[in-house]
Write a protein that holds these residues in place. Structure first.
Motif, PDB file in Angstrom:
ATOM      1  N   ILE B  45       0.842  -1.198   0.000  1.00  0.00           N
ATOM      2  CA  ILE B  45       0.000   0.000   0.000  1.00  0.00           C
ATOM      3  C   ILE B  45       0.877   1.247   0.000  1.00  0.00           C
ATOM      4  N   TRP B  76      -6.733   2.330   8.294  1.00  0.00           N
ATOM      5  CA  TRP B  76      -7.691   1.448   7.620  1.00  0.00           C
ATOM      6  C   TRP B  76      -7.213   0.994   6.248  1.00  0.00           C
ATOM      7  N   PHE B  77      -5.980   1.368   5.904  1.00  0.00           N
ATOM      8  CA  PHE B  77      -5.451   1.004   4.585  1.00  0.00           C
ATOM      9  C   PHE B  77      -4.690  -0.312   4.582  1.00  0.00           C
ATOM     10  N   CYS B  78      -4.496  -0.924   5.726  1.00  0.00           N
ATOM     11  CA  CYS B  78      -3.725  -2.179   5.760  1.00  0.00           C
ATOM     12  C   CYS B  78      -4.491  -3.252   5.002  1.00  0.00           C
ATOM     13  N   SER B  79      -3.822  -3.894   4.042  1.00  0.00           N
ATOM     14  CA  SER B  79      -4.504  -4.912   3.237  1.00  0.00           C
ATOM     15  C   SER B  79      -4.404  -6.296   3.878  1.00  0.00           C
ATOM     16  N   ARG B  80      -3.707  -6.373   4.992  1.00  0.00           N
ATOM     17  CA  ARG B  80      -3.509  -7.638   5.724  1.00  0.00           C
ATOM     18  C   ARG B  80      -2.782  -8.678   4.889  1.00  0.00           C
ATOM     19  N   SER B 103      -9.278  -1.794  16.316  1.00  0.00           N
ATOM     20  CA  SER B 103     -10.284  -2.131  17.328  1.00  0.00           C
ATOM     21  C   SER B 103     -10.408  -1.019  18.374  1.00  0.00           C
ATOM     22  N   THR B 119     -14.593   4.184   5.469  1.00  0.00           N
ATOM     23  CA  THR B 119     -15.825   3.388   5.402  1.00  0.00           C
ATOM     24  C   THR B 119     -15.555   1.922   5.748  1.00  0.00           C
ATOM     25  N   LYS B 120     -14.276   1.572   5.891  1.00  0.00           N
ATOM     26  CA  LYS B 120     -13.908   0.168   6.099  1.00  0.00           C
ATOM     27  C   LYS B 120     -14.642  -0.483   7.289  1.00  0.00           C
TER      28      LYS B 120
END
Lengths: 286, 195
Positions: B45, B76-80, B103, B119-120
């Motif tokens: 990312i 909220w941009f972490c794509s895991r 969390s 919005t994630k």
């Protein structure tokens, strides 16, 4: 019944919906290779990429507890399910506070006796490449494929223990065992961005475009994958990427079980090849 | 009041933030970070948007820049993808750490302390609601309710052709699959909410 190859089958939600062709081809290929799949009774969603950690681990652990009662190891074809179930297993085996939280939440007394296996692991390491080669009826000679592992099939290595996270080989080896040419693919371990598709669509599409573009430039006939989210990004989103970036890709994306099925002489219908968005007709006619 | 906005005002820092994170599941190893930047180099990312810089997020969290971190859209941009997790020489387990920070952000928003700029979590909630209702994800409903909640009717209409394509391929169903022991699923949710 050969218990060595009998598993509690955990299809997960995607395989019962948008990844139906992975479910179909998994069952067809496993039957042919002598892997007995008994669907885990009353399985629930693993939490996927959407639930927070304690919830995901607890939801996943309920499935592990069900399998433990049945005395079977779990086989999961979906890399997201595989990751979550394995993480839950690690957490329970690690004991301590996390194990207590999990077992309290599920109301089960799971002790970590179940092994969680990825389908790719079972096929390559239990069945073995020689047996796959021997089972080939229609060698895929002249077919050029790139292997795409993505993330959760191979990472993190303390969760997905069957592959080398730096130099994964299992998909490469399967492609070659089927008689096809496996091309060197730089993007094989890169992320497809699928987790961000709805919240940050531009990111996801750009990342996937890079993956597809390399495969196209290499002259591949298809991309071989082992995860429903990778498949959704590379296959389902392909037409969107073509129009967004004004490029032509037109590259079939096959689950490795679909590719195997073609070489093992299974019928197209059994492999769900008509469910792929990018037409697989060109491949089938070869 | 500091005149240079780039200078961190120590009086606004919350030194307990790192302890809050390290008691969350997945956040345990945050204090091990020695800022080498291997995570950044491996992040897919970051290559697209340098604003998502895991090293920077961790440093800010360690410093105690609680509000800045939790209200940042970047968490909220972490794509895991676990690329950083795999490479990190200090075993900070960054992928899990990002989940722990997310969390806390949800908790703090619920308490009215911050505003989440992504919005994630709303999309994720649509999915989680499905699990709570059925024990499994009912994709059709999850996508419709998630898109409706984040992009409105107009947004939903832009997905109509996608939806029909899925239906034609029989990839979406009209009825959810339900777990038999739904009480047990509800129990999992309740037990974790009590905590």
């Amino acid at each position: 019944m050969n218990l060595a190859y009998t598993f509690a089958y955990y299809p997960g939600c995607y395989l019962h919906a948008s990844a139906g062709e992975y479910d179909m081809s998994t069952m067809a290929v496993c039957e042919l290779l002598g892997i007995q799949l008994i669907e885990l009774d009353d399985w629930n969603c693993c939490g996927a990429l959407e639930a927070s950690n304690p919830l995901t681990l607890s939801l996943s652990a309920r499935n592990l507890a069900l399998a433990e009662k049945e005395g079977l190891d779990i086989l999961a074809p979906c890399s997201i399910c595989f990751n979550n179930l394995s993480r839950a297993n690690n957490a329970v085996r690690g004991g301590g506070r996390t194990k207590t939280i999990i077992n309290k939440a599920t109301g089960e007394n799971y002790q970590g006796e179940v092994e969680v296996r990825h389908l790719l692991d079972v096929i390559v390491n239990d069945i073995g490449l020689d047996n796959i080669s021997n089972a080939v009826k229609v060698p895929l000679e002249g077919l050029r494929s790139v292997p795409y592992y993505g993330c959760l099939t191979i990472r993190p290595s303390d969760v997905s223990k069957f592959e080398d996270p730096e130099i994964p080989r299992s998909l490469d080896d399967i492609i070659e065992a089927l008689g096809a040419d496996c091309l060197q693919f730089k993007h094989k371990k890169d992320c497809c961005g699928g987790n961000l598709l709805l919240s940050s669509e531009d990111f996801s599409l750009q990342i996937t475009k890079e993956i597809l573009s390399e495969a196209k430039e290499l002259g591949a006939d298809c991309v071989t994958v082992a995860c429903p989210l990778c498949h959704a990004m590379l296959d389902y989103q392909q037409s969107k990427i073509e129009s967004k970036y004004d490029i032509v890709i037109d590259l079939p994306i096959l689950y490795f079980t679909q590719l195997m099925g073609l070489a093992l002489g299974l019928r197209e219908k059994e492999l769900g090849l008509n469910k792929n968005f990018v037409s697989t007709v060109k491949l089938r006619r070869r | 009041m500091l005149e240079n906005p780039d200078v961190i005002d120590a009086s606004n820092l919350d030194p307990t933030f790192k302890y809050d994170i390290s008691t969350q599941l997945g956040g345990e190893n945050i204090k091990r970070c020695f800022q080498c930047g291997t995570c950044v180099a491996s992040c897919p990312i970051w290559t697209i948007d340098e604003g998502f810089n895991p090293r920077k997020i961790i440093r800010m969290a360690l410093l105690g820049m609680k509000e800045e971190v939790l209200s940042s859209e970047f968490i909220w941009f972490c794509s895991r993808c676990y690329a950083c997790y795999e490479q990190c020489p200090q075993d900070v387990r960054i992928t899990e750490l990002m989940g722990a920070i997310a969390s806390i952000a949800e908790r703090e928003e619920k308490d009215g302390n911050i505003k989440i700029r992504s919005t994630k979590p709303i999309l994720d909630k649509a999915f989680v609601n499905s699990i709570r209702k059925y024990g499994r994800n009912f994709e059709t409903e999850t996508i419709i309710s998630g898109v409706l909640a984040t992009k409105g009717i107009k947004g939903l209409l832009s997905y109509v052709s996608d939806g029909f394509a899925m239906l034609r391929k029989r990839k979406l169903g009209f009825r959810p699959e339900k777990v038999k022991e739904l009480g047990q699923i509800g129990g999992i949710f309740e037990a974790l909410e009590e905590k």
